[in-house]
Write an enzyme that holds these catalytic residues in place. Structure first.
Site, mmCIF file in Angstrom:
data_model
loop_
_atom_site.group_PDB
_atom_site.id
_atom_site.type_symbol
_atom_site.label_atom_id
_atom_site.label_comp_id
_atom_site.label_asym_id
_atom_site.label_seq_id
_atom_site.Cartn_x
_atom_site.Cartn_y
_atom_site.Cartn_z
ATOM 1 N N SER A 52 62.583 -85.738 -35.902
ATOM 2 C CA SER A 52 61.561 -85.123 -35.062
ATOM 3 C C SER A 52 60.799 -84.055 -35.842
ATOM 4 O O SER A 52 61.393 -83.230 -36.537
ATOM 5 C CB SER A 52 62.216 -84.495 -33.831
ATOM 6 O OG SER A 52 61.267 -83.874 -33.017
ATOM 7 N N LYS A 71 67.309 -92.734 -25.262
ATOM 8 C CA LYS A 71 68.192 -92.603 -26.415
ATOM 9 C C LYS A 71 69.569 -93.205 -26.127
ATOM 10 O O LYS A 71 70.259 -93.664 -27.041
ATOM 11 C CB LYS A 71 68.324 -91.140 -26.827
ATOM 12 C CG LYS A 71 67.055 -90.551 -27.437
ATOM 13 C CD LYS A 71 66.591 -91.339 -28.663
ATOM 14 C CE LYS A 71 65.399 -90.674 -29.343
ATOM 15 N NZ LYS A 71 64.868 -91.492 -30.468
ATOM 16 N N ASP A 95 58.926 -95.230 -32.565
ATOM 17 C CA ASP A 95 60.211 -94.525 -32.644
ATOM 18 C C ASP A 95 61.427 -95.400 -32.942
ATOM 19 O O ASP A 95 62.304 -94.975 -33.687
ATOM 20 C CB ASP A 95 60.457 -93.767 -31.329
ATOM 21 C CG ASP A 95 61.551 -92.724 -31.438
ATOM 22 O OD1 ASP A 95 61.591 -92.006 -32.450
ATOM 23 O OD2 ASP A 95 62.370 -92.624 -30.508
ATOM 24 N N HIS A 99 65.556 -95.831 -36.731
ATOM 25 C CA HIS A 99 64.823 -94.752 -36.072
ATOM 26 C C HIS A 99 63.549 -94.542 -36.882
ATOM 27 O O HIS A 99 63.514 -93.744 -37.819
ATOM 28 C CB HIS A 99 65.671 -93.478 -36.042
ATOM 29 C CG HIS A 99 65.040 -92.354 -35.293
ATOM 30 N ND1 HIS A 99 65.144 -91.039 -35.673
ATOM 31 C CD2 HIS A 99 64.286 -92.338 -34.164
ATOM 32 C CE1 HIS A 99 64.504 -90.265 -34.830
ATOM 33 N NE2 HIS A 99 63.974 -91.031 -33.895
ATOM 34 N N ARG A 113 56.461 -82.771 -24.464
ATOM 35 C CA ARG A 113 56.417 -84.215 -24.728
ATOM 36 C C ARG A 113 55.411 -84.925 -23.831
ATOM 37 O O ARG A 113 55.065 -84.442 -22.750
ATOM 38 C CB ARG A 113 57.795 -84.834 -24.471
ATOM 39 C CG ARG A 113 58.856 -84.434 -25.470
ATOM 40 C CD ARG A 113 58.799 -85.279 -26.717
ATOM 41 N NE ARG A 113 59.797 -84.896 -27.708
ATOM 42 C CZ ARG A 113 60.085 -85.632 -28.779
ATOM 43 N NH1 ARG A 113 59.460 -86.768 -28.979
ATOM 44 N NH2 ARG A 113 60.988 -85.215 -29.646
ATOM 45 N N ARG A 120 67.341 -82.883 -25.771
ATOM 46 C CA ARG A 120 68.623 -83.561 -25.623
ATOM 47 C C ARG A 120 69.780 -82.567 -25.752
ATOM 48 O O ARG A 120 69.629 -81.472 -26.273
ATOM 49 C CB ARG A 120 68.773 -84.652 -26.696
ATOM 50 C CG ARG A 120 67.830 -85.820 -26.529
ATOM 51 C CD ARG A 120 68.054 -86.875 -27.607
ATOM 52 N NE ARG A 120 67.847 -86.342 -28.945
ATOM 53 C CZ ARG A 120 68.822 -85.958 -29.767
ATOM 54 N NH1 ARG A 120 70.089 -86.053 -29.386
ATOM 55 N NH2 ARG A 120 68.552 -85.494 -30.961
ATOM 56 N N LYS A 135 56.342 -88.770 -37.906
ATOM 57 C CA LYS A 135 56.577 -90.198 -37.675
ATOM 58 C C LYS A 135 55.549 -90.789 -36.695
ATOM 59 O O LYS A 135 54.948 -91.824 -36.967
ATOM 60 C CB LYS A 135 58.002 -90.379 -37.153
ATOM 61 C CG LYS A 135 58.498 -91.792 -37.052
ATOM 62 C CD LYS A 135 59.991 -91.820 -36.846
ATOM 63 C CE LYS A 135 60.423 -91.473 -35.422
ATOM 64 N NZ LYS A 135 60.479 -90.075 -35.064
ATOM 65 N N THR A 136 55.367 -90.121 -35.564
ATOM 66 C CA THR A 136 54.414 -90.607 -34.562
ATOM 67 C C THR A 136 52.983 -90.379 -35.011
ATOM 68 O O THR A 136 52.116 -91.253 -34.871
ATOM 69 C CB THR A 136 54.671 -89.916 -33.210
ATOM 70 O OG1 THR A 136 55.981 -90.243 -32.754
ATOM 71 C CG2 THR A 136 53.663 -90.354 -32.166
#
Length: 603
Positions: free
Chosen positions: A300, A263, A319, A282, A383, A121, A304-305
């Site tokens: 990130s 996003k 997410d 988030h 990704r 981003r 989390k994932t």
């Protein structure tokens, strides 16, 4: 489609949102309470039974795709484009991407694309239109950068004109939000076919009936248009990622990184949902066989994932989520996982999800199309996007009950935070607002030692409202539903990055398992430590005692003390900007360098 006028509700936010903090702080109102009148409710009355979001009682003051530029009945109705491809099938998208030379098929029949100049981003080129209600509602600053409405209109015009000039455009119509009470109908118009594929993976796909009656609340357009007047308009570069909250419009130019689209929609939901009294987060979320919901906040790279991909539980989402009066719900229809160092042993569910209909971004492959997930030469931010059904144990409704356990994930590269700490309500709010993790050497240019990163609500780049808005909603949720909140460190132990070692993922999984099955409640906890006021288990099955207590994991005790002081001072310095009212000043006493819990302990 044509503009339509709808009614506005003048009902204010729940007046009890800050009652607890105001009672503690006396009669002096918080900054958030003083601004409640600007946070007008966007919804009117109870919702009507309907599958279409516009026909439900989502009564906005104006249709979100009403533009002040030109006649929206022609300019924004991209379904009238002679080359419009709408909601294509996966097989048709695959053929289209290959025919246009936008991607190639690699191992496991997966599509591989390159995002061009940008592999992540562009936060410094992200803007919010400073007009209408957003002028008073948005927490303006270095993260939420204002753009004039006239400038936004010019960028939007430029992007739209290019799309209308193309032989083909791709329109995805779907939804953001699994709860029909609050979901938004989103339309994304793209120049690239693989972006259409990405949106099909990531947003919630409509039924045929919903598609037939579809009217967008949010419209995002994305093209390769070059906005040549960027200097004259005061922009930082020709790249522009901007949203207009009042009109529900978004534009992406100058970057092909697909995450900007999802996003952008997420940022709008983080603006709209709290105005409705719904917590937006988030985080990833899972639900156990017994119906116990767990949510994982984290920036990130914190896990989390990875930690939500649990074979013993059902995945709600990885997410972006909301938390309303019915429980936790996903905002998305897919996952967007980091691929760097993807390991089939440590992350079997994610590895197995990379197959036909998934998209890989910027992953390095050999001539035979075999992926080298360890190769970060193109970018560390490789990704993979895939639809939710690629995870066999996903929760098909995208919804579950209220959160029993909340886990804040941090990757502490300083190596001084415990691997797990149980938080009080006030500590939970402090750490939610702080949103700490750390960058390590080599991840960004100029980073040569661990660097503390603080991001409001563990997602500050997507949180348009003041921190108090999210903190007060979160407080109400965890108090009402008696949620347990933990801080879990997935970073370093025994020393900072370069000296210590990374927490073993299997040990972290055992810690998380003890939280989810409740066995962590059967062990004793330490007194709050003097630097961070954190209490941690003195023993925990499967985790070494020397790891549980970070001071024991360090050989150089003097270096440990100095590093604790350094990080706690950075926590304190970051939180000072939030201490604009008594509510936030009270929270500060429960964080590093505070003494609220130390006083309690000594008493």
């Amino acid at each position: 489609s044509s503009p339509r006028e709808t009614s506005v509700s003048s009902t204010p936010l729940n007046s009890t949102m800050l009652s607890a903090s105001n009672t503690a702080a006396g009669s002096r109102p918080s900054r958030y309470e003083e601004r409640k009148s600007n946070f007008a409710m966007k919804f009117a009355g109870g919702h009507v039974s309907s599958d279409n979001v516009v026909e439900s009682a989502l009564q906005f003051g104006k249709t979100h795709t009403v533009s002040k530029m030109v006649d929206t009945s022609t300019f924004l109705d991209f379904l009238e484009h002679p080359g419009c491809e709408r909601n294509m099938s996966y097989d048709d998208m695959r053929d289209e991407v290959l025919a246009r030379g936008e991607g190639k098929v690699v191992e496991n029949d997966t599509m591989l694309v390159d995002t061009g100049k940008f592999t992540g981003r562009c936060p410094k080129d992200r803007y919010i239109v400073d007009a209408g209600e957003a002028h008073n509602n948005v927490d303006w600053g270095d993260v939420n950068i204002p753009i004039k409405e006239s400038t936004f209109n010019k960028v939007f015009d430029c992007c739209a004109e290019r799309l209308w000039s193309l032989e083909k455009v791709y329109v995805f119509d779907g939804f953001v939000g699994a709860s029909k009470k609050s979901r938004r109908a989103v339309r994304v118009v793209t120049e690239l076919a693989w972006h259409h594929h990405f949106c099909t993976n990531m947003f919630i796909r409509p039924t045929a009936e919903e598609l037939a009656e579809f009217k967008p609340d949010i419209t995002i357009i994305n093209s390769k248009a070059i906005f040549e007047q960027w200097k004259e308009e005061g922009l930082r570069s020709e790249t522009c990622v901007a949203v207009d909250m009042d009109r529900g419009l978004g534009v992406v130019t100058g970057t092909q990184y697909s995450g900007e689209m999802k996003k952008g929609a997420f940022s709008m939901m983080n603006y709209m949902l709290p105005l409705q009294g719904i917590m937006s987060m988030h985080c990833s979320a899972t639900v156990g066989p017994a119906g116990d919901t767990a949510i994982f906040f984290g920036l990130s790279g914190t896990g989390k994932t990875t930690l939500s991909a649990d074979t013993t539980r059902f995945l709600i989402g990885d997410d972006e989520h909301g938390w309303d009066e019915d429980g936790v719900f996903n905002l998305e229809g897919g996952c967007y996982a980091k691929m760097i160092d993807l390991n089939p042993v440590k992350e079997p569910l994610i590895h197995a999800a990379i197959r036909k209909d998934a998209i890989l971004e910027n992953v390095v492959v050999d001539e035979a199309g075999n992926c080298d997930y360890k190769d970060g030469s193109r970018t560390e931010n490789t990704r993979g996007s895939y639809p939710m059904w690629h995870i066999p144990n996903h929760e098909p409704t995208g919804k579950a009950g209220h959160a029993k356990n909340v886990i804040f994930l941090t990757c502490d590269a300083f190596g001084v935070l415990p691997p797990v700490s149980k938080l009080t309500t006030e500590q939970a709010l402090y750490h939610l607002v702080s949103g700490y993790t750390a960058k390590v050497a080599g991840t960004e240019m100029g980073v040569t030692e661990p660097t503390a990163t603080f991001s409001t609500c563990f997602g500050g780049a997507f949180m348009p409202l003041p921190a108090e808005a999210y903190a007060s909603l979160f407080r109400d949720k965890i108090k009402k539903h008696r949620s347990n909140v933990y801080l879990v460190n997935t970073g370093w132990s025994g020393g900072a990055y370069g000296v210590g070692k990374r927490m073993d993922i299997n040990a972290t999984r055992k810690i998380v398992a003890s939280i989810l099955d409740g066995s962590i409640n059967d062990v004793s906890f330490s007194a709050p430590d003097k630097h961070f006021q954190l209490s941690f288990p003195t023993t925990l099955p499967g985790v070494e005692a020397t790891v549980l207590d970070p001071s024991k994991a360090w050989q150089d005790k003097a270096a440990f003390e100095e590093t604790c002081k350094k990080l706690s001072a950075q926590y304190k310095a970051n939180f000072e900007k939030f201490e604009t009212d008594d509510f936030m000043r009270i929270l500060a006493t429960f964080g590093p360098c505070g003494n609220a819990l130390l006083k309690t302990e000594s008493a």
